[in-house]
Motif scaffolding. Sequence first.
Motif, short mmCIF file in Angstrom:
data_model
loop_
_atom_site.label_atom_id
_atom_site.label_comp_id
_atom_site.label_asym_id
_atom_site.label_seq_id
_atom_site.Cartn_x
_atom_site.Cartn_y
_atom_site.Cartn_z
N THR A 58 -26.92 -25.37 34.47
CA THR A 58 -28.03 -26.16 33.95
C THR A 58 -29.20 -26.13 34.92
OG1 THR A 58 -27.04 -28.09 34.97
CG2 THR A 58 -26.60 -27.74 32.63
N THR B 290 -32.64 -27.16 36.54
CA THR B 290 -33.33 -28.43 36.77
C THR B 290 -34.70 -28.14 37.35
OG1 THR B 290 -31.22 -29.52 37.18
CG2 THR B 290 -33.17 -30.65 37.91
N GLU C 38 -38.02 -32.78 37.67
CA GLU C 38 -36.77 -33.53 37.53
C GLU C 38 -36.19 -33.89 38.89
OE1 GLU C 38 -33.99 -31.80 34.56
OE2 GLU C 38 -35.75 -30.78 33.78
N ARG D 130 -33.77 -35.31 29.38
CA ARG D 130 -33.01 -34.13 29.79
C ARG D 130 -32.01 -34.47 30.89
NH1 ARG D 130 -38.10 -31.53 29.66
NH2 ARG D 130 -38.27 -31.58 31.93
N MET D 131 -32.48 -35.22 31.86
CA MET D 131 -31.62 -35.57 32.99
C MET D 131 -30.44 -36.42 32.54
SD MET D 131 -34.76 -36.39 35.52
CE MET D 131 -33.94 -36.80 37.04
N ARG E 27 -29.11 -36.35 29.58
CA ARG E 27 -28.17 -35.47 28.87
C ARG E 27 -27.29 -34.71 29.86
NH1 ARG E 27 -32.25 -33.82 25.17
NH2 ARG E 27 -32.59 -31.95 26.41
N LYS E 28 -27.89 -34.34 30.99
CA LYS E 28 -27.15 -33.57 31.98
C LYS E 28 -26.26 -34.45 32.85
CE LYS E 28 -31.11 -31.21 32.87
NZ LYS E 28 -32.08 -30.39 33.63
N LEU F 35 -27.32 -36.56 35.12
CA LEU F 35 -27.87 -36.74 36.47
C LEU F 35 -28.27 -38.19 36.72
CD1 LEU F 35 -30.12 -33.53 36.65
CD2 LEU F 35 -27.84 -33.86 37.64
#
Lengths: 186, 186
Positions: free
Chosen positions: B4, B6, B10, B52-53, B55-56, B58
């Motif tokens: 993934t 980044t 981010e 996005r973060m 979802r990942k 983080l």
Amino acid sequence: MGATWTSVLEFALLGLLARRPHSGYELRRQLVETPLKHFSDSPGSIYPALRRMRRKGLITPTRGGAASRRCKTLFRASPAGRKALRAWMTQPMTRVDIVWSLNEMKLRFALSEGILSRGEILHFLKEFEGNLHEHIGDLIVYHKLTAPGMSVTGRLALENGIDEFRANARWAGRARRRLELEKPDR
Amino acid sequence: MGATWTSVLEFALLGLLARRPHSGYELRRQLVETPLKHFSDSPGSIYPALRRMRRKGLITPTRGGAASRRCKTLFRASPAGRKALRAWMTQPMTRVDIVWSLNEMKLRFALSEGILSRGEILHFLKEFEGNLHEHIGDLIVYHKLTAPGMSVTGRLALENGIDEFRANARWAGRARRRLELEKPDR
DNA sequence: AATTTCATGTAACCAGTTACATGATTCA
DNA sequence: TGAATCATGTAACTGGTTACATGAAATT
């Protein structure tokens, strides 16, 4: 409408094409081999940019005489392109440009010889230096106000920024003095 | 797959969220009010980045106690996020990074306190300084070789680049010495 | 003949920008 | 009550990157 936007990459290409005709490949090489001011070396940026510029009438294809049978298409800056280049280079510089578009400002300077007059180039440097000093002043104030509450590395990073702008300001002063000395008339 | 990507933005957000929870709005403010290292202040970059973060994995949403009834969603860095942050910060630095990602390197440093050990931060500065010196050496060689054929403004622009890298190298040396002195043990 | 360099393209993708939109809360 | 600020979103766009692809000319 009609306000055709031109990217920095396009101006960089246009600046090169204002000196002498180049093929897309040559332009790519020029950009890549410069150790500063980076654009990607991939054809995926240059060729679409050239097409855009052509559509806008900034450049015109040229036949490069019998230079070599390679180079299928050479481009040169059109009169409209030169005009656009001049307009870009003589835009008044603001504080915002120093913070957000420093590299663009430097590119303007780097390509200015042969496009701008000596006086205009000197004016650019004065504007550059002035804006830098103002911004440095602000940064110092900000540093004084906020440094106590910042992390050490954060504070050091801020000081790095100040140092860098100072180096730029000093450079601008030196460059200006050098240009004022050499070519004393004409 | 699984690798993934980044973005720098981010990581910047993640670095802030590793210190303490923030809302999207607060993050935006932090980025905007920093006079250096610019990201846009528009919500169109921060909020999608946060999603996005999330979802990942983080970051994780947090309820900020009774601090204020505003702030609908506070985020904090998850353990995975901290790990990713550390990995990003401890990546070995190459010459390429100096040329293409100087600002990212500086951001790594600026956010490193509390994430990296003193030794790791010092190591970063040594790597930074070393790479800068090597690159400056190359630039000087390039300058000697090509300056004669360049335009005056082109040459000055190249010299500006050298000056800037030199300022960075000097800063790195000073920063390293300062960090070596203070906090003498522990 | 094979490899390298010259030379030009294009298709997919993606992050960041711009602009628009909304609504709650605080303050005057 | 109205304005400013807090707070979060989304839709459209676009330029640049990556990667893929092609072929001719020069070099070995």
